[in-house]
Design an enzyme around this catalytic site. Sequence first.
Site, PDB file in Angstrom:
ATOM      1  N   TYR A 154       0.836  -1.211   0.000  1.00  0.00           N
ATOM      2  CA  TYR A 154       0.000   0.000   0.000  1.00  0.00           C
ATOM      3  C   TYR A 154       0.876   1.268   0.000  1.00  0.00           C
ATOM      4  O   TYR A 154       0.598   2.221  -0.737  1.00  0.00           O
ATOM      5  CB  TYR A 154      -0.886  -0.051   1.249  1.00  0.00           C
ATOM      6  CG  TYR A 154      -1.896   1.039   1.412  1.00  0.00           C
ATOM      7  CD1 TYR A 154      -3.125   0.989   0.756  1.00  0.00           C
ATOM      8  CD2 TYR A 154      -1.671   2.114   2.275  1.00  0.00           C
ATOM      9  CE1 TYR A 154      -4.081   1.968   0.938  1.00  0.00           C
ATOM     10  CE2 TYR A 154      -2.621   3.102   2.466  1.00  0.00           C
ATOM     11  CZ  TYR A 154      -3.827   3.028   1.797  1.00  0.00           C
ATOM     12  OH  TYR A 154      -4.777   4.008   1.987  1.00  0.00           O
ATOM     13  N   LYS A 158       0.842   4.101  -2.835  1.00  0.00           N
ATOM     14  CA  LYS A 158       0.476   5.489  -2.509  1.00  0.00           C
ATOM     15  C   LYS A 158       1.627   6.457  -2.808  1.00  0.00           C
ATOM     16  O   LYS A 158       1.383   7.617  -3.175  1.00  0.00           O
ATOM     17  CB  LYS A 158       0.037   5.591  -1.047  1.00  0.00           C
ATOM     18  CG  LYS A 158      -1.301   4.887  -0.745  1.00  0.00           C
ATOM     19  CD  LYS A 158      -2.414   5.312  -1.703  1.00  0.00           C
ATOM     20  CE  LYS A 158      -3.809   5.035  -1.166  1.00  0.00           C
ATOM     21  NZ  LYS A 158      -4.852   5.338  -2.176  1.00  0.00           N
TER      22      LYS A 158
END
Length: 253
Positions: A154, A158
């Site tokens: 993640y 991001k």
Amino acid sequence: MTEPTRRTAIVTGAARGIGAAVAERLAADGFAVAVLDLEESAARRVADRVEAAGGRALAVGADVSDEAAAEAAVRRVADELGAPAVLVNNAGIIRDNLLFRMSADDWDAVMGVHLRGSFLMARAAQAYMTKAGWGRIVNLSSTSALGNRGQANYAAAKAGLQGFTKTLALELGKFGVTVNAIAPGFIETEMTAATAARVGMDFEEFKRAAAAQIPVARTGRPEDIAAAVSFFAREEAGFVSGQVLYVAGGPKA
Ligand SMILES: NC(=O)c1ccc[n+]([C@@H]2O[C@H](COP(=O)([O-])OP(=O)(O)OC[C@H]3O[C@@H](n4cnc5c(N)ncnc54)[C@H](O)[C@@H]3O)[C@@H](O)[C@H]2O)c1
């Protein structure tokens, strides 16, 4: 009398959480809003709320990581609601684990939704924006881009979205299209509730613990992010592009 021109916005992952708040806020700002999510029935509940409040909305079921589905969804929005002028790449998933336990499938799934999904949606939507000479793309990054234990997939996605944002800002600026990113800190949604459940904490207790680390002494709400999206989507924000705005109650997570 003809209807006043209403620009169209697409919000992905808009059936709940941050995306739903963004869709409702952009509708209140005067945009016709495509509420896009995996399941059309879940998206329809948000679209119904928008319409009940006097806005215009279309529920669209699509998986943003599927090339054909993403392209068909954008085409459908253009046909049924109007050429997309605003795109908010908000759809997201978490598949948290420490590196040694993270499966390749969990890596690929997170990259697929956040990075591939944002790319596919932006590529499809920019065709309409550049043609109109006006557009706004807002990508949802996260404070996790700065590094977060248990989120190698993640955090990488991001952080990747920040590079993606700056590159699109360079490529699309001359067509009147701005591209910015918002990096939220802790926002109260089903995503953070799922994280609390995973670490075995009551959500209220989890929120209190998070708030204790946040300078403004509270956790964030979806409306906090919707307000930032609303700013980037405005006419008067046309000279702001390629930026990453941390909306986290302080200078960092
Ligand atoms: N909640 C937070 O604290 C927080 C913090 C930083 C960043 N974010 C980011 O903000 C965004 C929204 O987060 P949220 O907390 O509202 O999440 P959420 O889990 O409440 O909602 C995410 C939505 O995205 C949809 N979605 C997932 N995969 C999809 C796909 N392939 N195609 C279409 N839709 C899909 C889901 O069905 C769901 O409705 C995400 O990108 C998330 O990573 C959230």
